[in-house]
Scaffold this motif. Structure first.
Motif, short mmCIF file in Angstrom:
data_model
loop_
_atom_site.label_atom_id
_atom_site.label_comp_id
_atom_site.label_asym_id
_atom_site.label_seq_id
_atom_site.Cartn_x
_atom_site.Cartn_y
_atom_site.Cartn_z
N ASP A 1 0.80 -1.22 0.00
CA ASP A 1 0.00 0.00 0.00
C ASP A 1 0.83 1.27 0.00
OD1 ASP A 1 -2.25 -1.58 0.05
OD2 ASP A 1 -2.55 -1.39 2.22
N ILE A 2 2.16 1.16 0.19
CA ILE A 2 2.98 2.36 0.32
C ILE A 2 3.35 2.95 -1.04
CG2 ILE A 2 3.92 1.54 2.51
CD1 ILE A 2 6.51 0.85 1.02
N LEU A 3 3.04 2.27 -2.13
CA LEU A 3 3.40 2.79 -3.45
C LEU A 3 2.68 4.11 -3.71
CD1 LEU A 3 3.22 -0.54 -5.49
CD2 LEU A 3 5.27 0.63 -4.62
N PRO A 4 3.38 5.15 -4.17
CA PRO A 4 2.76 6.47 -4.37
C PRO A 4 1.57 6.43 -5.32
CG PRO A 4 5.15 6.63 -4.49
CD PRO A 4 4.83 5.18 -4.46
N GLU A 5 1.65 5.57 -6.36
CA GLU A 5 0.55 5.53 -7.33
C GLU A 5 -0.73 4.94 -6.76
OE1 GLU A 5 3.34 2.01 -8.26
OE2 GLU A 5 3.48 4.13 -7.67
N LEU A 6 -0.65 4.35 -5.56
CA LEU A 6 -1.82 3.75 -4.95
C LEU A 6 -2.55 4.71 -4.00
CD1 LEU A 6 -0.66 0.10 -4.19
CD2 LEU A 6 -2.04 0.95 -6.10
N LEU A 7 -2.16 5.98 -4.00
CA LEU A 7 -2.84 6.97 -3.16
C LEU A 7 -3.81 7.78 -4.01
CD1 LEU A 7 -3.13 8.35 -0.39
CD2 LEU A 7 -1.40 9.99 -1.14
N ARG B 1 -5.64 10.73 -3.93
CA ARG B 1 -5.53 11.92 -3.07
C ARG B 1 -6.89 12.52 -2.68
NH1 ARG B 1 -1.71 17.24 -4.18
NH2 ARG B 1 -2.59 18.56 -2.52
N PRO B 2 -7.80 12.79 -3.62
CA PRO B 2 -9.10 13.37 -3.20
C PRO B 2 -9.86 12.46 -2.24
CG PRO B 2 -8.78 13.61 -5.56
CD PRO B 2 -7.70 12.70 -5.08
N PHE B 3 -9.82 11.14 -2.50
CA PHE B 3 -10.50 10.20 -1.62
C PHE B 3 -9.84 10.19 -0.25
CE2 PHE B 3 -11.43 5.54 -0.59
CZ PHE B 3 -12.71 5.81 -0.12
N ALA B 4 -8.50 10.22 -0.21
CA ALA B 4 -7.77 10.24 1.06
C ALA B 4 -8.12 11.49 1.86
CB ALA B 4 -6.27 10.18 0.80
N GLN B 5 -8.27 12.62 1.20
CA GLN B 5 -8.61 13.86 1.90
C GLN B 5 -10.03 13.81 2.47
OE1 GLN B 5 -7.71 16.60 -1.30
NE2 GLN B 5 -5.72 17.14 -0.40
N HIS C 1 -14.28 -3.65 -6.07
CA HIS C 1 -13.19 -4.63 -6.13
C HIS C 1 -12.38 -4.38 -7.40
CE1 HIS C 1 -14.29 -7.03 -2.69
NE2 HIS C 1 -15.55 -7.15 -3.13
N GLY C 2 -11.07 -4.43 -7.26
CA GLY C 2 -10.21 -4.20 -8.41
C GLY C 2 -9.71 -2.77 -8.51
N ASP C 3 -10.31 -1.85 -7.76
CA ASP C 3 -9.82 -0.46 -7.74
C ASP C 3 -8.70 -0.39 -6.71
OD1 ASP C 3 -9.38 2.27 -7.55
OD2 ASP C 3 -11.51 2.80 -7.72
N ALA C 4 -7.50 -0.74 -7.14
CA ALA C 4 -6.37 -0.90 -6.22
C ALA C 4 -6.06 0.39 -5.47
CB ALA C 4 -5.14 -1.38 -6.99
N ALA C 5 -6.13 1.52 -6.16
CA ALA C 5 -5.78 2.79 -5.51
C ALA C 5 -6.77 3.12 -4.39
CB ALA C 5 -5.75 3.91 -6.55
N ARG C 6 -8.05 2.96 -4.68
CA ARG C 6 -9.04 3.28 -3.64
C ARG C 6 -8.96 2.30 -2.48
NH1 ARG C 6 -14.70 6.08 -4.01
NH2 ARG C 6 -13.99 8.10 -4.74
N GLU C 7 -8.76 1.02 -2.77
CA GLU C 7 -8.67 0.04 -1.69
C GLU C 7 -7.46 0.32 -0.81
OE1 GLU C 7 -8.73 -3.77 -3.67
OE2 GLU C 7 -10.87 -4.03 -3.17
N ALA C 8 -6.32 0.63 -1.42
CA ALA C 8 -5.11 0.93 -0.63
C ALA C 8 -5.29 2.21 0.17
CB ALA C 8 -3.91 1.04 -1.56
#
Length: 707
Positions: free
Chosen positions: A230-236, A238-242, A262-269
């Motif tokens: 989950d630490i990969l930068p491309e898996l963040l 940003r708007p969802f994290a905020q 399911h399958g949305d790796a960035a949102r899941e991470a």
């Protein structure tokens, strides 16, 4: 040793066996501690800092009459001093001590993970005034700072944690489980008093070796914890994290619903990252340091949620049991939902995969119970299907519609009847020392108009089924605060104006009574100066709105002048009763409270008082008869004391024809004689005001039975 989910770790009626008193080499009490194992004592790092080796642990709750004392030293690699970040937020302040000789295992206690907000707790510390130990009670009110510390409000001002309490165990009052450790107590410059504790999850994060002596499941299900990938930068995202971080920091929204497919790796991470960083125990320094390099506004605070549940494949009853366990409601014979309803507990809850539960609608009903009691909910669904629409209607739009409708009705009440009440009072009296409320009413009208527009937009098809217009709706929380503020101010304003109206009416009654008294004393004569004062006071009291302060000054001026006039040449009488006009005085001075003077001198021209009220020493009132030395007020006899407030000549002799006010009490100002004895042959008193049953009165008040 108390086990998680078992009986209470300590009775409120006893000294806990795990409570440790720590002394320094100088013999002074340095603080408190918690016996976790036969050889480990948990305490605050600053307790260790304030003393030098050797330290001594004393066990005040041990069996027997003595207090065992055991030398103790710092456990290697188990000391985390308090540090302050750039904003002054504290972190750490935990330490583990090792006993030179072990204690019995039955004296120990385990730490227990438990959701803390709004819980009643107790702590056992050793302040200087009670160095044998004493319980302090408090309420845990919520998270403060980035370390996930919990603020405690003392149950009474005297129960603030003081020196000697640092390191004390904090026990939940309901379960008896030790759920944290006292850090400090303080009073701010405004006089507010607080204590602070480090909850168990924070303690275990700083001292991971304590996990084996900690009970209660983690606040986060394993499926929702961050992974190394989950630490990969491309898996963040940003708007969802905020948005997640804002909700976890309590952005004011009670319910948030998101879709993470399911399958949305960035949102899941991003979701796992937010849940992990918001947990006190999982938020390790490594994860925080790594996240600090991420974009601003994406890092939630520690303690942002109380529980994160993975719902896939679970029943609503199973999820309810998980929630009940986290809330410390261990009564398995009752259904978990019933326990939750009865407790009316509040927590910040994350539920992921609601639509993948065994019974999604049952889960929504469970969550609706929590929402109604004030819990904050973050729901994550996997698809935007029927369950998503039902969740939005049941937990978000429906309650918001009801909340908005209640707010509209309240604002209508404020801008309608309450505002009308205020206008009515303002038309009657001039406000004194009250801030203008026009701007508050304008703000309330504007809020009401905004809410009505929003309601119309949401119901644009006229049937209540219209789709919501895109964009944010009215800020209901802000408008609720506005309604509280304006409603409170208007209510207080109406009450203040009512008090002014009451004062105006009192002044009007006082003016009337003085005017009657003054008119009677003049006997048809005119007094233009006094009449002018009366007219001014009367005019001010009749004006609308009435300036009560000015009217009060005018009434005071008039009554003082009447008092001076009634008092003759001497000082004015009190309460409007002078020496002349039926009240005797000595040496020409007006009587106080209507009591006759001495030396045989009447109030008017040095002779007896008018209308039958005598003075002393044989100088008569009317018809030349004195009241003293056996001379009655008129054809009567007495002991020479003039009457006021219904006091007659004395010894049962009345003012005329021997008909007395019994026991020396005659009739004036409506006070009758006792035992059926009236003034003037048992009939009404002077000026034609009668009383029943032979009780005389003055000023039209009926007497009775010597009252």
């Amino acid at each position: 040793m108390a086990a998680g989910g078992g009986g209470p770790a300590v009775s409120p009626m006893t000294t806990p066996s795990w409570a440790v008193r720590i002394r320094g080499a100088d013999g002074e009490i340095a603080g408190a501690g918690i016996l976790l194992t036969p050889q480990w004592v948990l305490t605050c790092a600053h307790v260790v800092d304030r003393t030098a080796d050797p330290m001594t642990a004393e066990f005040v709750g041990a069996a027997g009459h003595g207090v065992p004392a055991v030398p103790v030293g710092l456990e290697r690699d188990a000391y985390v001093p308090e540090t302050l970040d750039a904003d002054g937020d504290p972190s750490g302040d935990v330490a583990l001590l090792r006993l030179e000789r072990p204690r019995p295992v039955e004296e120990t206690v385990r730490l227990h993970r438990l959701s803390a907000p709004n819980r009643e707790v107790r702590m056992y510390g050793f302040p200087y005034e009670h160095n044998g130990g004493i319980w302090f009670r408090a309420t845990a009110v919520g998270v403060c700072g980035r370390d996930g510390q919990v603020q405690l409000i003392p149950a009474s001002p005297g129960e603030l944690a003081s020196p000697g309490c640092s390191g004390a165990g904090v026990a939940d009052s309901d379960t008896g489980e030790v759920i944290g450790m006292v850090l400090s107590g303080q009073e701010d410059r405004h006089g507010n008093r607080f204590s602070f504790m480090s909850p168990v999850e924070t303690i275990v994060r700083h001292l991971p070796r304590l996990d084996p002596v900690t009970t209660g499941p983690s606040a986060v299900d394993p499926q929702l914890r961050s992974t190394a990938d989950d630490i990969l930068p491309e898996l963040l995202d940003r708007p969802f994290a905020q948005r997640l971080a804002a909700w976890l920091r309590d952005d004011g929204s009670q319910v948030k619903i998101s879709v993470v497919r399911h399958g949305d790796a960035a949102r899941e991470a991003t979701l796992r990252r937010a849940i992990t960083l918001a947990d006190r125990e999982l938020r390790t320094p490594v994860s925080v340091d790594r996240a600090s390099a991420d974009p601003p506004g994406t890092v939630p605070q520690a303690g942002g949620h109380d529980l994160a549940v993975y719902a896939q494949g679970r029943t609503s009853a199973g999820i309810a049991e998980r929630i009940a366990e986290r809330l410390g409601l261990p009564h398995p014979k009752e259904a978990p939902l019933d326990r939750i309803r009865a407790a009316r507990a509040v927590l910040n809850l994350v539920v992921v995969g609601v639509d993948e539960a065994v019974d999604p609608l049952g889960v929504l009903d469970l969550l609706d119970v929590l929402r109604a009691d004030g819990s904050r909910l973050l729901l994550v669904l996997r698809t935007a299907g029927d369950c998503h629409r039902r969740a939005r209607e049941q937990l978000l739009t429906g309650p918001e519609r009801g909340r908005r409708a209640r707010l509209v009705e309240r604002l209508k009440e404020i801008t309608g009847p309450l505002a009308a009440d205020l206008r009515e009072r303002l038309a009657a009296v001039v406000p004194q020392g009250m801030r203008p409320l026009d701007s508050d009413l304008v703000a309330a009208h504007a809020a009401l108009a905004d809410l009505l527009r929003a309601a119309g937009a949401a119901d644009h098809d006229g049937e209540g089924h219209g789709a919501a217009v895109p964009g944010p709706g009215p800020d209901l929380a802000r408008y609720e605060r506005l309604a509280d503020r304006v409603g409170g101010r208007l209510t207080a304003g109406v009450a203040a104006l009512d008090r002014l109206r009451d004062r105006r009416d009192e002044l009007a009654g006082r003016l009337r009574s003085y005017q009657v008294m003054h008119q009677y004393s003049l006997r048809g004569e005119e007094d233009p100066a006094v009449d002018g004062l009366y007219l001014r006071a009367h005019t001010l009291l009749r004006a609308r709105p009435c300036d009560v302060r000015a009217a009060e000054a005018a009434v005071d001026a008039y009554t003082r002048r009447v008092d001076d006039h009634a008092g003759g040449t001497g000082p004015h009488a009190r309460d409007g009763y002078g020496a002349g006009d039926a009240l005797g005085a000595g040496d020409g001075y007006g009587a106080r409270d209507g009591h006759a003077g001495g030396d045989g001198r009447g109030a008017r021209d040095g002779h007896g008082a008018r209308d039958g009220y005598g003075s002393g020493d044989g100088h008569g009132a009317r018809d030349g008869y004195g009241s003293g030395d056996g001379h009655g007020a008129r054809d009567g006899s007495g002991d020479g004391y003039g009457a006021r407030d219904g006091h007659a000549g004395g010894d049962g002799h009345g003012p005329r024809d021997g008909r007395a006010g019994g026991d020396g009490r005659g009739a004036r100002d409506g006070y009758a004689g006792g035992g059926g004895r009236g003034a003037w042959e048992g009939h009404g008193a002077r000026d034609g005001y009668g009383s029943g049953d032979g009780y005389g009165a003055r000023d039209g008040y009926r007497g009775g039975d010597a009252s």
